[in-house]
Design a protein around this motif. Structure first.
Motif, PDB file in Angstrom:
ATOM      1  N   HIS A  91       0.851  -1.186   0.000  1.00 59.14           N
ATOM      2  CA  HIS A  91       0.000   0.000   0.000  1.00 59.14           C
ATOM      3  C   HIS A  91       0.886   1.235   0.000  1.00 59.14           C
ATOM      4  CE1 HIS A  91      -3.633   2.326   0.698  1.00 59.14           C
ATOM      5  NE2 HIS A  91      -3.001   2.978   1.650  1.00 59.14           N
ATOM      6  N   SER A  92       0.629   2.156  -0.894  1.00 57.00           N
ATOM      7  CA  SER A  92       1.459   3.357  -0.982  1.00 57.00           C
ATOM      8  C   SER A  92       1.245   4.224   0.251  1.00 57.00           C
ATOM      9  CB  SER A  92       1.130   4.149  -2.250  1.00 57.00           C
ATOM     10  OG  SER A  92      -0.178   4.671  -2.180  1.00 57.00           O
ATOM     11  N   THR A  93       2.316   4.886   0.664  1.00 55.60           N
ATOM     12  CA  THR A  93       2.262   5.746   1.846  1.00 55.60           C
ATOM     13  C   THR A  93       2.224   7.224   1.493  1.00 55.60           C
ATOM     14  OG1 THR A  93       4.678   5.563   1.960  1.00 55.60           O
ATOM     15  CG2 THR A  93       3.389   4.091   3.369  1.00 55.60           C
ATOM     16  N   LYS A  94       2.367   7.548   0.216  1.00 58.42           N
ATOM     17  CA  LYS A  94       2.265   8.922  -0.257  1.00 58.42           C
ATOM     18  C   LYS A  94       1.606   8.920  -1.632  1.00 58.42           C
ATOM     19  CE  LYS A  94       6.184  11.059   2.154  1.00 58.42           C
ATOM     20  NZ  LYS A  94       5.409  12.128   2.806  1.00 58.42           N
ATOM     21  N   PRO A  95       0.921   9.990  -2.009  1.00 58.27           N
ATOM     22  CA  PRO A  95       0.365  10.058  -3.360  1.00 58.27           C
ATOM     23  C   PRO A  95       1.469  10.014  -4.415  1.00 58.27           C
ATOM     24  CG  PRO A  95      -0.573  11.759  -1.943  1.00 58.27           C
ATOM     25  CD  PRO A  95       0.590  11.172  -1.206  1.00 58.27           C
ATOM     26  N   VAL A 113      -2.253   9.869  -8.222  1.00 53.15           N
ATOM     27  CA  VAL A 113      -2.688   8.521  -7.854  1.00 53.15           C
ATOM     28  C   VAL A 113      -2.657   8.445  -6.329  1.00 53.15           C
ATOM     29  CG1 VAL A 113      -2.289   6.043  -8.117  1.00 53.15           C
ATOM     30  CG2 VAL A 113      -1.691   7.617  -9.988  1.00 53.15           C
ATOM     31  N   GLU A 114      -3.826   8.335  -5.720  1.00 54.56           N
ATOM     32  CA  GLU A 114      -3.922   8.328  -4.260  1.00 54.56           C
ATOM     33  C   GLU A 114      -4.538   7.011  -3.782  1.00 54.56           C
ATOM     34  OE1 GLU A 114      -4.780  12.568  -2.577  1.00 54.56           O
ATOM     35  OE2 GLU A 114      -6.151  12.246  -4.273  1.00 54.56           O
ATOM     36  N   GLY A 123      -6.809   7.851  -9.932  1.00 58.77           N
ATOM     37  CA  GLY A 123      -5.689   7.708 -10.854  1.00 58.77           C
ATOM     38  C   GLY A 123      -5.299   6.290 -11.210  1.00 58.77           C
ATOM     39  N   ALA A 124      -6.059   5.288 -10.752  1.00 57.80           N
ATOM     40  CA  ALA A 124      -5.663   3.896 -10.995  1.00 57.80           C
ATOM     41  C   ALA A 124      -5.609   3.576 -12.482  1.00 57.80           C
ATOM     42  CB  ALA A 124      -6.615   2.937 -10.281  1.00 57.80           C
ATOM     43  N   GLU A 125      -6.525   4.130 -13.262  1.00 57.80           N
ATOM     44  CA  GLU A 125      -6.596   3.793 -14.679  1.00 57.80           C
ATOM     45  C   GLU A 125      -5.311   4.148 -15.408  1.00 57.80           C
ATOM     46  OE1 GLU A 125      -9.537   4.502 -18.553  1.00 57.80           O
ATOM     47  OE2 GLU A 125      -9.889   5.593 -16.680  1.00 57.80           O
ATOM     48  N   ASP A 153       8.141   5.226 -10.033  1.00 60.55           N
ATOM     49  CA  ASP A 153       8.383   5.019  -8.609  1.00 60.55           C
ATOM     50  C   ASP A 153       7.117   5.299  -7.818  1.00 60.55           C
ATOM     51  OD1 ASP A 153      11.618   4.977  -8.307  1.00 60.55           O
ATOM     52  OD2 ASP A 153      11.026   6.388  -9.864  1.00 60.55           O
ATOM     53  N   PHE A 154       6.858   4.494  -6.787  1.00 57.52           N
ATOM     54  CA  PHE A 154       5.814   4.853  -5.840  1.00 57.52           C
ATOM     55  C   PHE A 154       6.266   4.506  -4.425  1.00 57.52           C
ATOM     56  CE2 PHE A 154       4.673   0.646  -7.421  1.00 57.52           C
ATOM     57  CZ  PHE A 154       4.231  -0.055  -6.302  1.00 57.52           C
ATOM     58  N   MET A 155       5.842   5.340  -3.479  1.00 60.07           N
ATOM     59  CA  MET A 155       6.362   5.323  -2.131  1.00 60.07           C
ATOM     60  C   MET A 155       5.612   4.317  -1.263  1.00 60.07           C
ATOM     61  SD  MET A 155       7.326   7.932  -3.869  1.00 60.07           S
ATOM     62  CE  MET A 155       5.857   8.932  -4.108  1.00 60.07           C
ATOM     63  N   ILE A 156       6.381   3.474  -0.558  1.00 59.60           N
ATOM     64  CA  ILE A 156       5.772   2.423   0.264  1.00 59.60           C
ATOM     65  C   ILE A 156       6.301   2.439   1.691  1.00 59.60           C
ATOM     66  CG2 ILE A 156       5.452   0.970  -1.769  1.00 59.60           C
ATOM     67  CD1 ILE A 156       7.769  -0.778  -0.761  1.00 59.60           C
ATOM     68  N   GLY A 157       7.169   3.378   2.024  1.00 57.38           N
ATOM     69  CA  GLY A 157       7.807   3.391   3.335  1.00 57.38           C
ATOM     70  C   GLY A 157       7.224   4.438   4.269  1.00 57.38           C
ATOM     71  N   SER A 158       7.376   4.187   5.572  1.00 56.53           N
ATOM     72  CA  SER A 158       7.006   5.131   6.620  1.00 56.53           C
ATOM     73  C   SER A 158       7.621   4.600   7.911  1.00 56.53           C
ATOM     74  CB  SER A 158       5.481   5.239   6.748  1.00 56.53           C
ATOM     75  OG  SER A 158       4.964   4.151   7.491  1.00 56.53           O
TER      76      SER A 158
END
Length: 402
Positions: free
Chosen positions: A264-268, A276-277, A296-298, A372-377
């Motif tokens: 699950h992404s942690t940032k848009p 994409v949120e 934004g999934a499409e 790239d998409f963010m997954i960390g926190s």
């Protein structure tokens, strides 16, 4: 440019030239940016000539000119580039130019309401040529965060325009370490720290990483000879350069066939003005088999369907809590910065030059995209798993454990 001290512009330009791209005497320098960032581009050109550049070329893009093509262009115009544009990039590599890109968020009006499939398919062959040059280490290059009024309005919509731009410049000043007496020395200290961690991770030779957190349970296999690197590169001729400013990550190339689980992404995620949120991606056998999001999934689904490698991972990167980006507690709506606030993965093309063994290099992912998409926190733990099954803490609560 209003709302910014000219000294700050000069310091950013100097950092881009002397540290980011590390322009060499006699080099040709290419500067790429949007027309809205022209004042800073001129400052960079001046610094490049002062550094001994033989020739400086500034190329301006216009997001609204691209919109006209996406909205009204014939079908064959999508993803098209004339051959001379590809030849230009190829020649840039042959002549070993230095490339400086001034980057940041775009005006979302440039893509608002457009067909997501046309946006997703608009992947120019020019991009593929740049990817080839990067993997062949043919250029010393850098991408530098550069504020604009349009970007500032999106990041700080609650502020008047002048104040929003001033605030964004202040944040970029901090994140790029321009507030230090010697920004280059400050960056070298940070890169030395990240380089040490990268060496330790490489020494462990983990078989895979395991990410666990809210909505995330993801296993990412690693290639046996993949090295971990900070964003400190060298050309084939040995010219050191720093491709992202700011940069707080260490990264490597994963095994595109060994990714399992859900993340699950942690940032848009911003894709050329489309946000994409609430992104959730499920992987099976290395492939992203489902991509869901609140918005934004499409567009991301269309990007991931573009070619065989587009639904597989080409990068995994770790970001600790010591950097300056995450401390801003701001979503900057541009991957250049947001990916340096949190650990991330990327769908698409891999950086094959970090893979040491030729057989492993051939297994690295190949694609026309890199998203790239963010997954960390701080709530996401990262452990390394050895080939013998031993679990080793790597990154917990934003702190390195290795």
């Amino acid at each position: 440019m209003p709302c910014v001290n000219e000294t700050t512009v000069q310091r950013l330009a100097d950092l881009a030239v002397s540290f980011g791209a590390n322009v060499q005497p006699g080099q040709i320098v290419c500067i790429h940016t949007e027309v809205t960032r022209a004042p800073v581009a001129r400052a960079v050109a001046e610094k490049a000539y002062a550094a001994g550049a033989r020739h400086v070329e500034v190329s301006y893009a216009d997001a609204f000119a691209r919109r006209a093509r996406l909205e009204h262009g014939v079908e064959d115009s999508i993803g098209y580039a004339p051959s001379w544009q590809v030849d230009r990039v190829r020649e840039m590599g042959e002549q070993r130019v230095a490339l400086i890109q001034l980057d940041g968020g775009l005006d979302p009006a440039a893509t608002r309401g457009l067909d997501p499939l046309r946006i997703a398919n608009d992947q120019s062959p020019v991009r593929q040529e740049y990817i080839r040059l990067i993997n062949e280490r043919a250029m010393n290059w850098t991408i530098v965060a550069c504020p604009s009024a349009e970007w500032a309005r999106e990041v700080h919509p609650h502020l008047p325009e002048d104040e929003a731009l001033e605030r964004l410049w202040a944040q970029v000043t901090t994140m790029c370490r321009l507030d230090e007496g010697d920004p280059v020395a400050a960056w070298r200290q940070r890169m030395d720290r990240l380089g040490e961690v990268a060496e330790r991770l490489t020494g462990h030779r983990f078989d895979r990483l395991h990410f666990q957190g809210p909505g995330t349970d993801l296993s990412v296999g690693l290639l046996p000879s993949s090295r971990w690197m900070a964003a400190s590169f060298a050309t084939a001729e040995g010219i050191e350069h720093f491709p992202n400013l700011p940069s707080e990550e260490i990264f490597t190339t994963p095994d595109p066939a060994r990714v399992e689980g859900v993340v699950h992404s942690t940032k848009p995620l911003d894709i050329e003005g489309t946000l994409v949120e609430g992104l959730t991606v499920r992987f099976e056998g290395g492939r992203a088999v489902s991509i869901d999001a609140d918005t934004g999934a499409e567009l991301l689904r269309a990007r991931a369907a573009r070619d065989e490698g587009a639904a597989r991972l080409g990068e995994v990167a770790l970001v600790d809590g010591e950097g300056r980006v995450g401390a801003q507690d701001t979503v900057f709506l541009t991957t250049l910065i947001d990916e340096n606030a949190a650990s991330h993965v990327a769908l698409g093309n891999a950086y094959s030059f970090v893979v040491e063994d030729e057989a492993d290099r051939e297994r690295a992912n190949d694609s026309s995209i890199h998203v790239d998409f963010m997954i960390g926190s701080p709530d996401v733990t990262v452990d390394g798993i050895t080939s013998g099954g031993e679990r080793v803490p790597v990154l917990h609560h934003g702190q390195w454990q290795v």
